[in-house]
Write an enzyme that holds these catalytic residues in place. Structure first.
Site, mmCIF file in Angstrom:
data_model
loop_
_atom_site.group_PDB
_atom_site.id
_atom_site.type_symbol
_atom_site.label_atom_id
_atom_site.label_comp_id
_atom_site.label_asym_id
_atom_site.label_seq_id
_atom_site.Cartn_x
_atom_site.Cartn_y
_atom_site.Cartn_z
ATOM 1 C CE LYS A 1 -2.056 -0.683 3.705
ATOM 2 N NZ LYS A 1 -1.803 -1.771 4.294
ATOM 3 N NE ARG B 1 -4.632 -0.834 9.729
ATOM 4 C CZ ARG B 1 -3.752 -0.440 8.989
ATOM 5 N NH1 ARG B 1 -3.775 0.615 8.495
ATOM 6 N NH2 ARG B 1 -2.578 -1.314 9.042
ATOM 7 N NE ARG C 1 7.648 -3.112 6.230
ATOM 8 C CZ ARG C 1 6.391 -2.816 6.376
ATOM 9 N NH1 ARG C 1 5.933 -2.244 5.118
ATOM 10 N NH2 ARG C 1 5.340 -2.968 7.135
ATOM 11 N NE ARG D 1 6.507 -0.714 9.915
ATOM 12 C CZ ARG D 1 5.209 -0.668 9.243
ATOM 13 N NH1 ARG D 1 5.136 0.003 8.116
ATOM 14 N NH2 ARG D 1 4.086 -1.229 9.755
ATOM 15 N NE ARG E 1 1.616 -4.716 10.949
ATOM 16 C CZ ARG E 1 2.817 -5.076 10.373
ATOM 17 N NH1 ARG E 1 4.060 -5.479 10.921
ATOM 18 N NH2 ARG E 1 2.993 -4.336 9.204
HETATM 19 P P1 ADP Z 1 0.486 -2.174 7.805
HETATM 20 O O1 ADP Z 1 -0.689 -1.803 7.116
HETATM 21 O O2 ADP Z 1 1.756 -2.816 7.293
HETATM 22 O O3 ADP Z 1 0.168 -2.865 9.123
HETATM 23 P P2 ADP Z 1 0.499 0.853 8.633
HETATM 24 O O4 ADP Z 1 1.664 1.664 8.761
HETATM 25 O O5 ADP Z 1 -0.517 1.165 7.787
HETATM 26 O O6 ADP Z 1 1.088 -0.646 8.418
HETATM 27 O O7 ADP Z 1 -0.131 0.747 10.305
HETATM 28 C C1 ADP Z 1 0.964 0.424 11.234
HETATM 29 C C2 ADP Z 1 0.122 0.343 12.694
HETATM 30 O O8 ADP Z 1 -0.369 1.926 12.778
HETATM 31 C C3 ADP Z 1 -1.087 -0.544 12.569
HETATM 32 O O9 ADP Z 1 -0.705 -1.825 12.877
HETATM 33 C C4 ADP Z 1 -2.113 0.189 13.898
HETATM 34 O O10 ADP Z 1 -1.515 -0.021 15.036
HETATM 35 C C5 ADP Z 1 -1.523 1.599 13.680
HETATM 36 N N1 ADP Z 1 -2.754 2.227 12.536
HETATM 37 C C6 ADP Z 1 -2.473 2.614 11.380
HETATM 38 N N2 ADP Z 1 -3.640 3.012 10.568
HETATM 39 C C7 ADP Z 1 -4.667 2.800 11.524
HETATM 40 C C8 ADP Z 1 -6.024 2.999 11.713
HETATM 41 N N3 ADP Z 1 -6.780 3.425 10.538
HETATM 42 N N4 ADP Z 1 -6.919 2.644 12.821
HETATM 43 C C9 ADP Z 1 -6.065 2.226 14.060
HETATM 44 N N5 ADP Z 1 -4.616 2.026 14.016
HETATM 45 C C10 ADP Z 1 -4.162 2.230 12.725
#
Ligand code: ADP
Length: 188
Positions: free
Chosen positions: A13, A88, A127, A133, A144
């Site tokens: 993404k 989400r 990654r 990370r 996740r």
């Molecule tokens: P990925 O999609 O690879 O898990 P992201 O960078 O999109 O990585 O998100 C990392 C973390 O940030 C998520 O696991 C969550 O804890 C938090 N997060 C991101 N977007 C949201 C959201 N819309 N609502 C709640 N938590 C979020």
């Protein structure tokens, strides 16, 4: 172009969001990036978010919704935006509807980038080696992915029911996936 990007962790993404933002000349807004910037800056929001991110859970809706609402209020979004990582869960999707209604705009499309569990786990572990990370450890990745299936998959159904979901296969090299996405969005 007002676009939402959805896909499991590791689907690409973030990578595709940057390319699409350039193609459509709109800002990419990544909730994950905003949270990570706050963690790094040790802000109150960052401290709160980190508790959840480090275990692969969603940050509470009231925190995330307020943050997105604030970002959508900036004046750089006339040409549109690309939301990466939000909404989400179905509650966030309803909340986003309200924000957009208030702004008097609507989503053009919701793009779901698909990729199987095995492939995304492999990518995320890779990654982890390259970027370090903290949420890319095997346990947190598993969590996740679970959260994705339970909370985020229903969001795609929500937008599919509205007729604006575009689904694209995220397997293959990055350029191919980008071309596939642009073609699918063009063909709408
Ligand atoms: P990925 O999609 O690879 O898990 P992201 O960078 O999109 O990585 O998100 C990392 C973390 O940030 C998520 O696991 C969550 O804890 C938090 N997060 C991101 N977007 C949201 C959201 N819309 N609502 C709640 N938590 C979020």
């Amino acid at each position: 172009m007002r676009l939402v990007l959805i896909g499991p962790p590791g689907a690409g993404k973030g990578t595709q969001a940057a390319r699409l933002a350039e193609a459509y000349s709109v800002p990419a807004i990544s909730t994950g990036d905003i949270f990570r910037a706050n963690v790094k800056g040790e802000t109150a929001l960052g401290k709160r978010a980190q508790e959840y991110m480090s275990v692969g859970a969603l940050v509470p809706d009231e925190v995330t919704n307020a943050m997105v609402k604030d970002r959508l209020g900036h004046d750089d979004l006339d040409a549109g935006f690309l939301l990466d990582g939000y909404p989400r869960n179905p509650e966030q999707a309803v909340e986003l509807d309200g924000m957009l209604a208030e702004l008097g705009v609507a989503l053009d499309a919701v793009l779901e980038i698909t990729a199987g569990t095995e492939e995304v786990t492999k990518r995320l572990l890779n990654r982890a080696r390259l970027e370090g990370r903290v949420d890319d450890t095997e346990d947190v990745i598993r969590k996740r992915l679970e959260v994705y299936v339970e909370s985020t998959t229903p969001v795609t159904a929500f937008y599919d029911g509205r007729g604006i979901l575009v689904r694209v296969d995220g397997i293959g090299d990055v350029d191919h996936v980008t071309s596939r996405i642009l073609a699918a969005l063009d063909a709408r």
